[in-house]
Design an enzyme around this catalytic site. Structure first.
Site, PDB file in Angstrom:
ATOM      1  N   CYS A 131     -38.726 -30.675  26.996  1.00  0.00           N
ATOM      2  CA  CYS A 131     -37.253 -30.932  27.186  1.00  0.00           C
ATOM      3  C   CYS A 131     -36.637 -30.272  28.546  1.00  0.00           C
ATOM      4  CB  CYS A 131     -36.628 -30.287  25.984  1.00  0.00           C
ATOM      5  SG  CYS A 131     -36.730 -28.376  26.129  1.00  0.00           S
TER       6      CYS A 131
ATOM      7  N   HIS B 263     -33.739 -25.506  23.320  1.00  0.00           N
ATOM      8  CA  HIS B 263     -33.817 -27.134  23.497  1.00  0.00           C
ATOM      9  C   HIS B 263     -32.429 -27.727  24.445  1.00  0.00           C
ATOM     10  CE1 HIS B 263     -35.333 -31.264  22.576  1.00  0.00           C
ATOM     11  NE2 HIS B 263     -34.090 -31.579  22.435  1.00  0.00           N
TER      12      HIS B 263
ATOM     13  N   HIS C 134     -33.156 -36.947  25.700  1.00  0.00           N
ATOM     14  CA  HIS C 134     -33.898 -35.890  25.655  1.00  0.00           C
ATOM     15  C   HIS C 134     -35.388 -36.029  25.404  1.00  0.00           C
ATOM     16  CE1 HIS C 134     -33.602 -35.068  21.113  1.00  0.00           C
ATOM     17  NE2 HIS C 134     -33.660 -36.181  21.299  1.00  0.00           N
TER      18      HIS C 134
END
Length: 388
Positions: free
Chosen positions: A300, A348, A360
């Site tokens: 990520c 994240h 993402h």
């Protein structure tokens, strides 16, 4: 740029992590569920399929948290290895100069010995053929003695500097070893969490996997609904800003306009964000691989770093640092290019593209994709940061 930075999380607090005892219970429940493909939802205290799904999601979350620790340790290790290499190269050069100083000192001592360079005295004068001979010998001995002193001083200066650099290199090597140990620990943790998740999923029957897919579909539908709601709110806010700007141009009050426009980025940001999103969209379909920074796969924070770098903006490697690398804005004021962070431990991140959606790299086994910022529920959203 003004900065409204959020303080870094005080610790690595992972939302939803269960105790080892509950993890064991979840594993046991999978075996029981696997006995019947058409088993109805449990009515006793056994974990439901939804709870098992949550356990799998928690394991992926813990793996992602460990991944960010791995990324931080990897970056730290790389910097320390570079420093150690620089120090060792410096030590080698200083050692060479030290050896040269030693050789020079030896040559001067030999020259002094060959000329019989001792302190001039009456005997030397008596042995000299003329007073001029005595004067010449005295000058030579004075020069040799001075050179030797300079050489000795140079040698000990080089020796002291070399020893200091050797100690510094030794300390850096110890720090590097510690970072390498942290790197191995984080790597093992990631692998263990992913293995546990795969093990849980492997015990499910085809029927149970279908039911899990249905649960996931409902979650995605709810996330899409909330994204559409956010898009409507943002569109309304934009309409109000434009109306306020028009009133200002017409001679109305400017207070409302400046208040509503305080979170709107300038045109230079929009240009950079456009390049960032173009890069991110080009990565859609590439696999999530923990610790990866491209070009064939990403995790990520590796994706967000690479995307903003494509726009000429350097942001840190890991989520813990990226969350502090810009101005914090509200989700309702999020603009394309902003970074959306998730979970209490900030493990994240995705790139906002507008209309409640983001790009993402979700998790192991998934691919870079567009998805609602509510993909894991509204409560999972930590903050939004504008990095440039």
């Amino acid at each position: 740029m003004a900065s409204h930075r959020k303080s870094r999380p005080a610790g690595t607090r992972v939302a939803g992590i269960r105790t080892p005892a509950l993890a064991t219970a979840a594993l046991t429940s999978v075996a029981l569920l696997s006995q019947s493909a058409d088993a109805s939802p449990s009515t006793d205290d056994k974990p439901s399929l939804e709870e098992i799904e949550k356990k799998v999601d928690d394991l992926y979350r813990q793996a992602e948290s460990a991944t960010e620790k791995y990324n931080a340790a990897k970056e730290k290790t790389a910097k320390q290895r570079k420093r150690v290499d620089t120090l060792l190269d410096d030590v080698a050069k200083r050692t060479q100069r030290l050896n040269e100083a030693r050789e020079k000192m030896g040559r001067n001592a030999a020259a002094q010995y060959r000329t019989g360079a001792a302190a001039p005295d009456t005997a030397t004068f008596l042995l000299a053929d003329t007073p001029q001979d005595y004067f010449d010998q005295t000058q030579l001995m004075d020069r040799l003695t001075g050179r030797q002193k300079e050489t000795v001083d140079e040698y000990f200066t080089q020796q002291s500097a070399t020893m200091k650099k050797r100690q510094e290199a030794g300390q850096s090597l110890e720090t590097l070893t510690e970072s390498q140990n942290d790197l191995r620990t984080a790597k093992a943790t990631v692998q263990k969490k992913l293995s546990d998740a795969r093990d849980l999923l492997s015990k499910l029957t085809a029927r149970e996997k279908e039911r899990l897919a249905a649960i996931e579909k409902r979650k995605q539908e709810e996330a899409a609904r909330k994204a559409a709601e956010l898009a409507r709110q943002q569109a309304e806010a934009e309409r109000q800003r434009q109306e306020a700007a028009q009133r200002q141009e017409s001679g109305g009050s400017s207070s409302e306009s400046s208040a509503s426009d305080s979170s709107v980025p300038d045109s230079s940001y929009a240009t950079k964000a456009e390049k960032t999103l173009a890069f991110a969209r080009a990565q859609i379909g590439k696999p999530y691989v923990w610790g990866a920074t491209g070009p064939d796969s990403y995790d990520c924070s590796g994706l967000t770093q690479a995307a903003w770098k494509a726009a000429g903006v350097d942001i840190p490697r890991v989520t813990y640092d990226q969350v502090d690398a810009g101005t914090t804005v509200s989700l309702s004021n999020a603009q394309p290019g902003d970074l959306v962070f998730f979970y209490d431990d900030v493990t994240h991140v995705g790139i906002y593209i507008g209309n409640g959606m983001m790009i993402h790299a979700p998790k192991p086994g998934a691919y870079v994709r567009e998805e609602s910022v509510y993909y894991d529920g509204e409560s999972s959203i930590h903050s939004v940061v504008r990095p440039a």
